[in-house]
Write a protein that holds these residues in place. Structure first.
Motif, PDB file in Angstrom:
ATOM      1  N   ASP A 123       0.865  -1.175   0.000  1.00 37.85           N
ATOM      2  CA  ASP A 123       0.000   0.000   0.000  1.00 37.85           C
ATOM      3  C   ASP A 123       0.900   1.223   0.000  1.00 37.85           C
ATOM      4  N   HIS A 124       0.451   2.282  -0.671  1.00 46.06           N
ATOM      5  CA  HIS A 124       1.262   3.489  -0.810  1.00 46.06           C
ATOM      6  C   HIS A 124       0.550   4.645  -0.114  1.00 46.06           C
ATOM      7  N   LEU A 125       1.130   5.098   0.980  1.00 45.23           N
ATOM      8  CA  LEU A 125       0.586   6.235   1.706  1.00 45.23           C
ATOM      9  C   LEU A 125       1.058   7.512   1.023  1.00 45.23           C
ATOM     10  N   LEU A 126       0.139   8.433   0.814  1.00 50.06           N
ATOM     11  CA  LEU A 126       0.445   9.669   0.095  1.00 50.06           C
ATOM     12  C   LEU A 126       0.154  10.888   0.957  1.00 50.06           C
ATOM     13  N   VAL A 127       0.907  11.955   0.723  1.00 52.74           N
ATOM     14  CA  VAL A 127       0.516  13.288   1.160  1.00 52.74           C
ATOM     15  C   VAL A 127       0.275  14.099  -0.100  1.00 52.74           C
ATOM     16  N   LEU A 128      -0.900  14.712  -0.181  1.00 46.52           N
ATOM     17  CA  LEU A 128      -1.273  15.491  -1.349  1.00 46.52           C
ATOM     18  C   LEU A 128      -1.515  16.934  -0.968  1.00 46.52           C
ATOM     19  N   ASP A 129      -1.114  17.848  -1.839  1.00 43.00           N
ATOM     20  CA  ASP A 129      -1.426  19.265  -1.682  1.00 43.00           C
ATOM     21  C   ASP A 129      -2.652  19.544  -2.528  1.00 43.00           C
ATOM     22  N   THR A 130      -3.809  19.623  -1.881  1.00 45.40           N
ATOM     23  CA  THR A 130      -5.063  19.761  -2.609  1.00 45.40           C
ATOM     24  C   THR A 130      -5.255  21.162  -3.190  1.00 45.40           C
ATOM     25  N   SER A 131      -4.351  22.106  -2.852  1.00 41.12           N
ATOM     26  CA  SER A 131      -4.444  23.439  -3.435  1.00 41.12           C
ATOM     27  C   SER A 131      -3.905  23.480  -4.866  1.00 41.12           C
ATOM     28  N   ILE A 132      -3.206  22.420  -5.271  1.00 39.47           N
ATOM     29  CA  ILE A 132      -2.677  22.325  -6.630  1.00 39.47           C
ATOM     30  C   ILE A 132      -3.793  21.862  -7.557  1.00 39.47           C
ATOM     31  N   GLU A 133      -4.075  22.615  -8.583  1.00 36.90           N
ATOM     32  CA  GLU A 133      -5.134  22.266  -9.515  1.00 36.90           C
ATOM     33  C   GLU A 133      -4.662  21.173 -10.462  1.00 36.90           C
ATOM     34  N   GLY A 134      -5.587  20.319 -10.850  1.00 36.91           N
ATOM     35  CA  GLY A 134      -5.247  19.239 -11.767  1.00 36.91           C
ATOM     36  C   GLY A 134      -5.642  17.893 -11.208  1.00 36.91           C
ATOM     37  N   ASP A 135      -5.151  16.840 -11.837  1.00 38.05           N
ATOM     38  CA  ASP A 135      -5.441  15.487 -11.405  1.00 38.05           C
ATOM     39  C   ASP A 135      -4.776  15.206 -10.056  1.00 38.05           C
ATOM     40  N   PRO A 136      -5.351  14.280  -9.260  1.00 43.30           N
ATOM     41  CA  PRO A 136      -4.778  13.981  -7.942  1.00 43.30           C
ATOM     42  C   PRO A 136      -3.298  13.613  -7.988  1.00 43.30           C
ATOM     43  N   GLU A 137      -2.870  12.879  -9.049  1.00 49.30           N
ATOM     44  CA  GLU A 137      -1.468  12.473  -9.086  1.00 49.30           C
ATOM     45  C   GLU A 137      -0.516  13.656  -9.195  1.00 49.30           C
ATOM     46  N   GLU A 138      -1.014  14.806  -9.672  1.00 50.21           N
ATOM     47  CA  GLU A 138      -0.182  16.006  -9.746  1.00 50.21           C
ATOM     48  C   GLU A 138      -0.032  16.677  -8.384  1.00 50.21           C
ATOM     49  N   GLN A 139      -0.847  16.250  -7.417  1.00 49.40           N
ATOM     50  CA  GLN A 139      -0.841  16.864  -6.093  1.00 49.40           C
ATOM     51  C   GLN A 139       0.069  16.144  -5.108  1.00 49.40           C
ATOM     52  N   ILE A 140       0.598  14.972  -5.471  1.00 51.39           N
ATOM     53  CA  ILE A 140       1.358  14.143  -4.537  1.00 51.39           C
ATOM     54  C   ILE A 140       2.714  14.784  -4.238  1.00 51.39           C
ATOM     55  N   VAL A 141       2.982  15.021  -2.952  1.00 52.41           N
ATOM     56  CA  VAL A 141       4.227  15.691  -2.542  1.00 52.41           C
ATOM     57  C   VAL A 141       5.056  14.842  -1.582  1.00 52.41           C
ATOM     58  N   GLY A 142       4.502  13.738  -1.111  1.00 53.78           N
ATOM     59  CA  GLY A 142       5.223  12.851  -0.196  1.00 53.78           C
ATOM     60  C   GLY A 142       4.613  11.473  -0.225  1.00 53.78           C
ATOM     61  N   THR A 143       5.398  10.485   0.188  1.00 55.28           N
ATOM     62  CA  THR A 143       4.896   9.110   0.138  1.00 55.28           C
ATOM     63  C   THR A 143       5.633   8.219   1.132  1.00 55.28           C
ATOM     64  N   TYR A 144       4.986   7.142   1.510  1.00 54.59           N
ATOM     65  CA  TYR A 144       5.535   6.086   2.370  1.00 54.59           C
ATOM     66  C   TYR A 144       5.007   4.773   1.813  1.00 54.59           C
ATOM     67  N   ARG A 145       5.824   3.736   1.830  1.00 52.44           N
ATOM     68  CA  ARG A 145       5.383   2.438   1.328  1.00 52.44           C
ATOM     69  C   ARG A 145       5.153   1.512   2.513  1.00 52.44           C
ATOM     70  N   LEU A 146       3.980   0.876   2.553  1.00 53.88           N
ATOM     71  CA  LEU A 146       3.560   0.067   3.693  1.00 53.88           C
ATOM     72  C   LEU A 146       3.339  -1.374   3.257  1.00 53.88           C
ATOM     73  N   LEU A 147       3.948  -2.296   3.990  1.00 59.17           N
ATOM     74  CA  LEU A 147       3.839  -3.718   3.643  1.00 59.17           C
ATOM     75  C   LEU A 147       3.501  -4.514   4.893  1.00 59.17           C
ATOM     76  N   ARG A 148       2.306  -5.101   4.917  1.00 55.96           N
ATOM     77  CA  ARG A 148       1.858  -5.894   6.047  1.00 55.96           C
ATOM     78  C   ARG A 148       2.408  -7.305   5.957  1.00 55.96           C
TER      79      ARG A 148
END
Length: 291
Positions: free
Chosen positions: A84-109
Motif C-alpha cells: 500500500d502506498h501512503l500519500l501526502v497530497l497538496d489539494t491546493s494544486i489544480e489538476g489530477d490527484p497524481e499532480e498533487q502528490i508531494v510525499g509518500t511512504y510504502r507500507l507492507l503488512r
C-alpha cells in the motif's frame, strides 16, 4: 518526525481490541490545511508516487538505478505491486490527484509479505528470526519514505505519521520496522551517531535483530564514555530521530547500500513501546487530524 521529544509517562490501552475498534473509515486519513494524507487509489497515483521517489532518491540523493528507471524517471521495484502506498497530497494544486502528490511512504503488512516472498528489508537484515519469535503478533514494514524538498515541514511529517498510525490501527498492527538511512557509504563518518544508537537503543531479547552476516558493519565505533549525547542526537537524521522519540529500538549492525548511497540501520518499533504522549497527540483513534 519533527515534534518535540516524547515520553512514556501516560498509560494508554493499546490492546488489539482497542485498536480495531478505533479503525478509521475509508478515505482521507488526515488533513492539515490544504495537505491531505490517504492511501493511493489507482495505478496512476502509485506511478506518481514513484515519480516523487525518483526526484528525491535519484535526482537529489544520486541513487543508482537501472537504465529503464532513468528512461521512465520512476523509482520502482517488485514490491510496489503488493504494497500500500501512503500519500501526502497538496489539494491546493489544480489538476489530477497524481499532480498533487508531494510525499509518500510504502507500507507492507506481514500477511501480504508472506504471500509475496518476504519483506524488502530481508535483503539487508535478518527479519525472519525476529518475526518467528512473535508468532501472535502482526508486523508491518515501512519503507521508501520521501517528501519533496519544498514540503519538508512539520505538518507534512505529522501527516505521514498520522497516516502510518491510522493504517496500523486499521489492520491491528503490533510492530513496525524499516530501514533508517544515513547519507553516504562510509559508516565511520557517522561514528558518533551510530555508536550512540548502538550503546543506547539496541534491540535485545525477543526483539533482537541483526544485519545479514555478509553485510554486517559494526556500529560500535566509539566507547560509550566518549559519546556526547547532545551532539549525537544532533547528528541523527530526522527520520531516525523521530523513530527514536516514539520509542523505537535499532538492530545490531549497519548495512551499506551502495545503490542508494546510504548506510542503513534497522528500526524496530513495537506498538506497545509507543509513548503515551505520542498516542495522545495523534489520538488513540488516529482522530487528531482526521477529516
Amino acid at each position: 518526525m519533527t515534534t518535540e521529544l516524547l515520553d512514556s509517562t501516560n498509560v494508554v490501552d493499546t490492546s488489539q481490541a482497542c485498536l480495531r475498534k478505533a479503525a478509521p473509515t475509508a478515505g482521507a486519513l488526515g488533513r492539515i490545511g490544504s495537505l491531505e494524507t490517504r492511501l493511493a487509489r489507482s495505478a496512476a497515483e502509485v506511478d506518481a508516487a514513484q515519480a516523487v521517489r525518483y526526484k528525491v532518491f535519484v535526482e537529489e540523493m544520486k541513487a543508482q538505478v537501472a537504465p529503464e528507471a532513468h528512461r521512465r524517471r520512476r523509482d520502482a521495484d517488485r514490491w510496489d505491486s503488493v504494497c500500500d502506498h501512503l500519500l501526502v497530497l497538496d489539494t491546493s494544486i489544480e489538476g489530477d490527484p497524481e499532480e498533487q502528490i508531494v510525499g509518500t511512504y510504502r507500507l507492507l503488512r506481514q500477511e501480504v509479505a508472506e504471500r509475496a516472498g518476504g519483506f524488502y528489508s530481508t535483503s539487508e537484515f535478518a527479519i525472519d528470526p525476529l518475526i518467528a519469535r512473535h508468532p501472535g503478533k502482526r508486523f508491518m514494514e515501512l519503507g521508501r519514505s520521501c517528501v519533496l524538498p519544498e514540503y519538508r515541514t512539520k505538518r507534512t511529517v505529522e501527516l505521514l505519521w498520522q497516516g502510518n498510525w491510522a493504517y496500523a490501527l486499521m489492520y491491528g498492527v503490533d510492530a513496525m520496522f524499516g530501514c533508517g538511512s544515513f547519507p553516504g557509504v562510509v559508516p565511520e563518518e557517522h561514528a558518533l551517531a551510530l555508536s550512540f544508537l548502538h550503546h543506547n537503543l539496541l534491540a535485545r531479547g525477543d526483539w533482537a535483530v541483526a544485519a545479514q552476516p555478509e553485510l554486517y558493519r559494526t556500529m560500535d565505533l566509539m566507547p560509550s564514555e566518549a559519546i556526547n549525547p547532545k551532539k549525537a542526537l544532533a547528528a541523527l537524521p530526522p527520520l531516525i530521530k523521530g523513530y527514536m522519540r516514539l520509542g523505537a529500538m535499532v538492530g545490531e549492525g549497519a548495512v551499506v547500500d551502495h545503490a542508494f548511497r546510504t548506510t542503513d540501520v534497522l528500526i524496530v518499533l513495537p506498538i506497545s513501546n509507543i509513548s503515551g504522549r505520542y498516542i495522545n497527540y495523534y489520538g488513540a483513534d488516529a482522530g487528531r487530524f482526521s477529516s
